[in-house]
Scaffold this motif. Structure first.
Motif, PDB file in Angstrom:
ATOM      1  N   ILE A  63      36.008  11.204  -1.326  1.00  0.00           N
ATOM      2  CA  ILE A  63      35.211  11.092  -0.085  1.00  0.00           C
ATOM      3  C   ILE A  63      35.128  11.102   1.511  1.00  0.00           C
ATOM      4  CG2 ILE A  63      32.596  10.205   0.103  1.00  0.00           C
ATOM      5  CD1 ILE A  63      31.816  10.936  -2.287  1.00  0.00           C
ATOM      6  N   LYS A  64      36.249  10.029   1.352  1.00  0.00           N
ATOM      7  CA  LYS A  64      36.501   9.454   2.287  1.00  0.00           C
ATOM      8  C   LYS A  64      37.959  10.738   3.206  1.00  0.00           C
ATOM      9  CE  LYS A  64      38.209   5.107   4.651  1.00  0.00           C
ATOM     10  NZ  LYS A  64      39.181   3.643   4.228  1.00  0.00           N
ATOM     11  N   GLU A  65      38.657  11.044   2.417  1.00  0.00           N
ATOM     12  CA  GLU A  65      39.647  11.937   2.801  1.00  0.00           C
ATOM     13  C   GLU A  65      38.894  13.649   2.897  1.00  0.00           C
ATOM     14  OE1 GLU A  65      42.592  12.070  -1.394  1.00  0.00           O
ATOM     15  OE2 GLU A  65      42.616  10.528  -0.284  1.00  0.00           O
ATOM     16  N   GLY A  66      37.227  13.384   2.807  1.00  0.00           N
ATOM     17  CA  GLY A  66      36.644  14.810   3.630  1.00  0.00           C
ATOM     18  C   GLY A  66      36.859  15.953   2.233  1.00  0.00           C
ATOM     19  N   ARG A  67      37.370  15.721   1.509  1.00  0.00           N
ATOM     20  CA  ARG A  67      37.595  17.022   0.445  1.00  0.00           C
ATOM     21  C   ARG A  67      36.150  16.558  -0.549  1.00  0.00           C
ATOM     22  NH1 ARG A  67      41.471  14.976  -3.783  1.00  0.00           N
ATOM     23  NH2 ARG A  67      41.731  12.691  -2.747  1.00  0.00           N
ATOM     24  N   ARG A  68      35.754  18.272  -0.869  1.00  0.00           N
ATOM     25  CA  ARG A  68      34.355  18.392  -1.208  1.00  0.00           C
ATOM     26  C   ARG A  68      34.214  17.489  -2.993  1.00  0.00           C
ATOM     27  NH1 ARG A  68      31.701  21.711  -5.233  1.00  0.00           N
ATOM     28  NH2 ARG A  68      29.883  23.208  -4.017  1.00  0.00           N
ATOM     29  N   VAL A  69      34.164  17.418  -3.374  1.00  0.00           N
ATOM     30  CA  VAL A  69      32.613  16.257  -4.527  1.00  0.00           C
ATOM     31  C   VAL A  69      31.705  16.456  -4.829  1.00  0.00           C
ATOM     32  CG1 VAL A  69      33.222  13.851  -5.497  1.00  0.00           C
ATOM     33  CG2 VAL A  69      34.761  14.667  -3.644  1.00  0.00           C
ATOM     34  N   ASP A  70      31.304  17.403  -6.166  1.00  0.00           N
ATOM     35  CA  ASP A  70      29.863  17.078  -6.473  1.00  0.00           C
ATOM     36  C   ASP A  70      30.189  15.667  -7.373  1.00  0.00           C
ATOM     37  OD1 ASP A  70      29.812  19.286  -5.612  1.00  0.00           O
ATOM     38  OD2 ASP A  70      30.091  20.968  -7.244  1.00  0.00           O
TER      39      ASP A  70
ATOM     40  N   ASP B 224      23.501  18.667  -7.959  1.00  0.00           N
ATOM     41  CA  ASP B 224      24.914  17.842  -7.426  1.00  0.00           C
ATOM     42  C   ASP B 224      24.517  17.419  -6.466  1.00  0.00           C
ATOM     43  OD1 ASP B 224      25.466  17.981 -10.146  1.00  0.00           O
ATOM     44  OD2 ASP B 224      26.401  20.316 -10.027  1.00  0.00           O
ATOM     45  N   VAL B 225      24.653  16.645  -6.120  1.00  0.00           N
ATOM     46  CA  VAL B 225      25.025  16.219  -4.536  1.00  0.00           C
ATOM     47  C   VAL B 225      26.600  16.474  -4.448  1.00  0.00           C
ATOM     48  CG1 VAL B 225      24.953  13.867  -2.937  1.00  0.00           C
ATOM     49  CG2 VAL B 225      23.124  14.101  -5.264  1.00  0.00           C
ATOM     50  N   VAL B 226      26.500  17.087  -2.977  1.00  0.00           N
ATOM     51  CA  VAL B 226      27.699  17.651  -2.434  1.00  0.00           C
ATOM     52  C   VAL B 226      27.947  16.669  -1.514  1.00  0.00           C
ATOM     53  CG1 VAL B 226      28.938  19.457  -2.196  1.00  0.00           C
ATOM     54  CG2 VAL B 226      26.998  19.965  -3.419  1.00  0.00           C
ATOM     55  N   HIS B 227      28.976  16.133  -1.744  1.00  0.00           N
ATOM     56  CA  HIS B 227      29.721  15.615  -0.356  1.00  0.00           C
ATOM     57  C   HIS B 227      30.597  16.679  -0.053  1.00  0.00           C
ATOM     58  CE1 HIS B 227      28.385  11.775  -1.443  1.00  0.00           C
ATOM     59  NE2 HIS B 227      28.091  11.837  -3.226  1.00  0.00           N
ATOM     60  N   ASN B 228      30.868  16.368   1.674  1.00  0.00           N
ATOM     61  CA  ASN B 228      31.704  17.423   2.310  1.00  0.00           C
ATOM     62  C   ASN B 228      31.913  18.827   2.204  1.00  0.00           C
ATOM     63  OD1 ASN B 228      33.223  14.756   3.467  1.00  0.00           O
ATOM     64  ND2 ASN B 228      34.716  14.859   1.840  1.00  0.00           N
ATOM     65  N   PRO B 229      30.581  19.635   2.219  1.00  0.00           N
ATOM     66  CA  PRO B 229      30.241  21.007   1.709  1.00  0.00           C
ATOM     67  C   PRO B 229      31.378  21.866   2.762  1.00  0.00           C
ATOM     68  CG  PRO B 229      28.084  19.533   2.772  1.00  0.00           C
ATOM     69  CD  PRO B 229      29.625  18.693   2.425  1.00  0.00           C
TER      70      PRO B 229
ATOM     71  N   GLU C  39      36.885   6.077 -12.236  1.00  0.00           N
ATOM     72  CA  GLU C  39      35.976   7.300 -11.718  1.00  0.00           C
ATOM     73  C   GLU C  39      35.987   6.540 -10.301  1.00  0.00           C
ATOM     74  OE1 GLU C  39      33.626  10.086 -13.418  1.00  0.00           O
ATOM     75  OE2 GLU C  39      35.253  10.501 -15.249  1.00  0.00           O
ATOM     76  N   LYS C  40      35.310   6.002 -10.469  1.00  0.00           N
ATOM     77  CA  LYS C  40      34.326   5.819  -9.192  1.00  0.00           C
ATOM     78  C   LYS C  40      35.654   5.845  -7.415  1.00  0.00           C
ATOM     79  CE  LYS C  40      29.766   3.902  -9.116  1.00  0.00           C
ATOM     80  NZ  LYS C  40      28.524   2.836  -9.022  1.00  0.00           N
ATOM     81  N   PRO C  41      36.884   4.355  -7.691  1.00  0.00           N
ATOM     82  CA  PRO C  41      37.549   4.479  -6.527  1.00  0.00           C
ATOM     83  C   PRO C  41      38.241   5.489  -6.443  1.00  0.00           C
ATOM     84  CG  PRO C  41      38.494   2.594  -8.734  1.00  0.00           C
ATOM     85  CD  PRO C  41      37.010   4.223  -8.365  1.00  0.00           C
ATOM     86  N   LEU C  42      38.650   7.063  -6.785  1.00  0.00           N
ATOM     87  CA  LEU C  42      39.200   8.216  -7.001  1.00  0.00           C
ATOM     88  C   LEU C  42      37.824   9.200  -6.696  1.00  0.00           C
ATOM     89  CD1 LEU C  42      40.736   8.849 -10.519  1.00  0.00           C
ATOM     90  CD2 LEU C  42      41.686   7.650  -8.245  1.00  0.00           C
ATOM     91  N   ARG C  43      36.282   8.692  -6.897  1.00  0.00           N
ATOM     92  CA  ARG C  43      35.629   9.824  -6.366  1.00  0.00           C
ATOM     93  C   ARG C  43      35.101   9.972  -4.135  1.00  0.00           C
ATOM     94  NH1 ARG C  43      31.381   9.397  -9.185  1.00  0.00           N
ATOM     95  NH2 ARG C  43      30.272   7.697  -8.614  1.00  0.00           N
ATOM     96  N   ASN C  44      35.478   8.329  -4.235  1.00  0.00           N
ATOM     97  CA  ASN C  44      35.024   7.149  -3.225  1.00  0.00           C
ATOM     98  C   ASN C  44      36.395   7.796  -2.080  1.00  0.00           C
ATOM     99  OD1 ASN C  44      32.554   6.981  -3.880  1.00  0.00           O
ATOM    100  ND2 ASN C  44      33.740   4.445  -4.270  1.00  0.00           N
ATOM    101  N   ALA C  45      37.840   7.990  -2.627  1.00  0.00           N
ATOM    102  CA  ALA C  45      38.384   8.536  -1.826  1.00  0.00           C
ATOM    103  C   ALA C  45      39.082   9.113  -1.283  1.00  0.00           C
ATOM    104  CB  ALA C  45      39.990   7.789  -2.590  1.00  0.00           C
TER     105      ALA C  45
END
Length: 716
Positions: A600-607, A677-682, A592-598
């Protein structure tokens, strides 16, 4: 999914004549197999050899191009039985597994293979992990080689020697019609270096070609009277042929001056440690040039008497460096000297420890003790001086706590033991056996559940003596890897057949996790080359288990607790099996980590969920830690003069599994745990809402602080 992928490194296996290969010992072995025309390869994972199975799996496409068959076997016994293809056909085969536990599991097949003998070269690559780095009982494979009489190679730990040993092993096997075991120690498996490569060679006869023209020979079947003929063949033909091959091809090596009053005989795998000890004494250089003659046994069984006699000629003192016990080599060499009436003095376990790993310091001390007795003039002045004090190594065990293995952060097996612990508090202590695998860590604090293990897949069988019934039902642990390896027949089948009334908890984390995360029959991830997705519950029903409970979220501690309690108290008579399933957290994070990091890098919202402890609510009784034991759950001291005891604290290594909160809820401990929940790219609205919340909270905090100052100012 395995612990790591070797896809990139596998491309180097295509290198041909004149190229240079640089990498780990495991990869070098694979390359050597392909260069020497191996026809089929199999094995079972286990440290320190697990990565070899992973490399072979990643190289399956390359092997298929050469016509090489690869199979990830169900057990070490299945792997050893696979070598039957070399009994009747001139096909080179190799299998690999952990030793000596793998040798023990494969003993029946190996014994039959050694009795019948082979036509094609048969190589057993064993990852020997004797010593402090071992994860199993302290034994050696040498004794089994002597018992069943297959030849044992123990090459020097460098890539040219290891790859040469693969070639020598196949040729020795063919020259003597005997299977050969290649022992690679932990350091050999993971040593890095270079060697000049050769072209990969397709097997002269592939398994597909062999099956098109079936062969059989009754003389190879291990049945009387042929088994008696096999015994004579070993002594009269195979053994002399092996000794002739070893001598003619100089598989063993001699280093140092030709004439000297003393010498050292050493196992090939211990050569690096020995030469380093001599370097530290000023008796060898960094290139291995030594002032003390060394007879290096790259073949530790059989020992060639003529070679040994030649090495001993003109010498008065010989040291045998042989790690582990019993001292098989030393006893054999001592018998040679006794029968020859030699006056030479033999040293070994009198100056080196009988048991334990020969570390650098142990080797230095042993060689020094030998030289003090045999040739003190060769030692440096300080060491030679009779009153010189030996350096004292402090006993760190009295000051440094032991560090036993434990569950990883977020491990789905931890809540299983938390639930069982809660049942134990309610119903009392039960007879519990463990099994090989991660779940064996449950026998350690803070859980202390399960106090015995008899072998991989034998957890329930280890409780067979208690199957006759009693006031409390016995509980057995079994992992999914152990279940498919040996547990289904030897443990579950045994319980059904004998009408056991006890309980089994099968820990299903989707993989053979302890050996690196390899897929098993019940793995839920898709595998292009293997059949997965076969439920354990279906296999249980197939052998006659009627009472089965499936838990698909082990982090639900309350459900685990209630299910275990039900199994212990139900009126149902017969085996009761709980299959507790949740994915191994390490493999889940790798996936899951590589998918999640990708994302986030693409600017998609991730919890990303994180858990914490409210320090103002926590009472500091630490019951959550005693029932969880998670590495990320620790202690924190508050800057509060009214609170002396530290409170529970969750650090940054938390993976958000929620086990600590689940345990707290199931045990009715406290409401101090919270999830955030830590929200990336809110989104824009979320940022506005977070800013508003921060301003409101800040205003409330400032108002409370102002009131406190006002109260302090009035002295109230």
């Amino acid at each position: 999914m395995a612990e790591r992928s070797f896809k990139a490194e596998v491309e180097h296996l295509r290198k041909g004549a004149g190229d240079t290969f640089t990498g780990e010992g495991i990869l070098a072995i694979t390359k050597a197999l392909l260069e020497n025309g191996v026809g089929y390869v199999g094995g079972y994972q286990g440290a320190p050899i697990s990565h070899l199975m992973d490399v072979l799996a990643d190289a399956e496409e390359l092997m298929a191009e050469l016509g090489v068959r690869f199979e990830a076997n169900a057990s070490e016994a299945a792997a050893a039985a696979m070598l039957a293809a070399s009994v009747h056909y001139p096909i080179r085969g190799a299998v690999t597994f952990k030793g000596p536990v793998g040798v023990n599991v494969a003993s029946d097949a190996l014994a039959n293979l050694c009795s019948s003998g082979v036509n094609g070269g048969a190589l057993i690559i064993v990852g020997e992990d004797y010593g402090e780095g071992s994860s199993i009982m302290q034994e050696r494979s040498h004794g089994f080689a002597m018992k069943s009489q297959f030849w044992l190679l123990d090459p020097r730990p460098n890539l040219p020697s290891i790859t040469k040993a693969v070639k020598d092993g196949f040729e020795l096997s063919e020259a003597s019609n005997t299977p050969v075991m290649l022992m690679v120690r932990i350091r050999s498996c993971h040593v890095t270096g270079s060697f000049e490569t050769r072209d990969n060679v397709a097997p002269p006869l592939t398994v597909k070609q062999a099956i098109a023209n079936p062969q059989s020979d009754f003389n190879r079947v291990v049945l009387p009277p042929m088994s008696y003929v096999h015994e004579q063949d070993k002594i009269k033909n195979r053994w002399p042929a092996a000794e002739k091959f070893i001598t003619k091809n100089k598989l063993n090596e001699v280093f140092g001056p030709e004439k000297a009053p003393l010498g050292i005989v050493v196992q090939g795998g211990m050569y690096n440690g020995l030469i380093r000890a001599l370097q530290r004494l000023g008796l060898a250089d960094v290139f291995g040039k030594t002032e003390v003659p060394i007879y290096c046994l790259n073949v530790t069984y059989p020992i060639v008497r003529d070679e040994f006699d030649a090495f001993c000629a003109g010498k008065d003192h010989i040291l045998v460096v042989e790690e582990g016990q019993p001292e098989h080599i030393e006893q054999q060499l001592g018998a040679f000297l006794y029968k020859a009436g030699a006056k030479l003095k033999l040293y070994g376990k009198d100056v080196l420890p009988m048991a334990g790993e020969y570390t650098g310091q142990v080797m230095l001390d042993g060689v020094t003790a030998f030289l003090k007795a045999a040739a003190p003039e060769m030692l440096p002045g300080k060491v030679r001086a009779p009153n010189a004090e030996a350096p004292q190594i402090p006993d760190l065990s009295k000051t440094v706590p032991i560090r036993p293995p434990g569950f990883c952060t977020g491990c789905p097996e931890r809540p299983i033991f938390a639930g069982m612990k809660l049942v134990e508090q309610e119903l009392g202590k039960h007879q519990i056996t463990g099994d090989i695998g991660c779940h064996l860590f449950g026998s350690l604090p803070p859980f202390e559940i399960g106090g015995a293990t008899m072998g991989y897949g034998l957890g329930p069988a280890a409780n067979a003596a208690f199957d006759g019934g009693g006031e409390r039902r016995a509980i057995s642990m079994l992992g999914d890897g152990g279940f498919w390896h040996n547990g289904l027949s030897s443990s579950i089948g045994n319980m059904v057949f004998n009408k056991s009334d006890n309980v089994v908890v099968i820990v299903d984390n989707y993989y053979s996790a302890a050996t690196g995360g390899q897929d098993v029959l019940s793995s839920r991830a898709h595998n292009d080359t293997k059949s997965t997705g076969n439920p354990i519950s279906a296999a249980l029903k197939g052998v006659g288990v009627e009472w089965i409970r499936q838990i698909d979220h082990t982090y639900d501690v309350a459900k685990v607790r209630d299910t275990v309690r039900e199994a212990l108290l139900t009126d149902f008579k017969g085996p009761k099996v709980i299959v507790a399933s949740s994915e191994c957290m390490l493999n889940k994070q790798r996936r899951e980590k590589p998918l999640r990091n990708a994302a986030i890098k693409e600017g998609r919202r991730v919890d990303v969920p994180r858990f914490g402890v409210d320090a103002d609510v926590c009472t500091g009784d630490h019951a959550c830690i005693r029932l969880s034991g998670c590495p990320s759950l620790s202690l924190k001291r508050l800057d509060d003069p009214l609170r002396d005891d530290p409170v529970a604290h969750i650090d940054q290594t938390c993976v958000g599994c929620g086990n600590c909160g689940e345990v707290a809820d199931a045990a009715v401990l406290c409401p101090s745990f919270y999830r955030a929940d830590v929200v990336h790219n809110p989104g824009g609205f979320e940022r506005w809402r977070a800013g508003l919340r921060a301003r409101v909270i800040g205003w409330l905090q400032r108002r409370r602080a102002g009131k406190r100052l006002a109260v302090m100012g009035t002295g109230q």
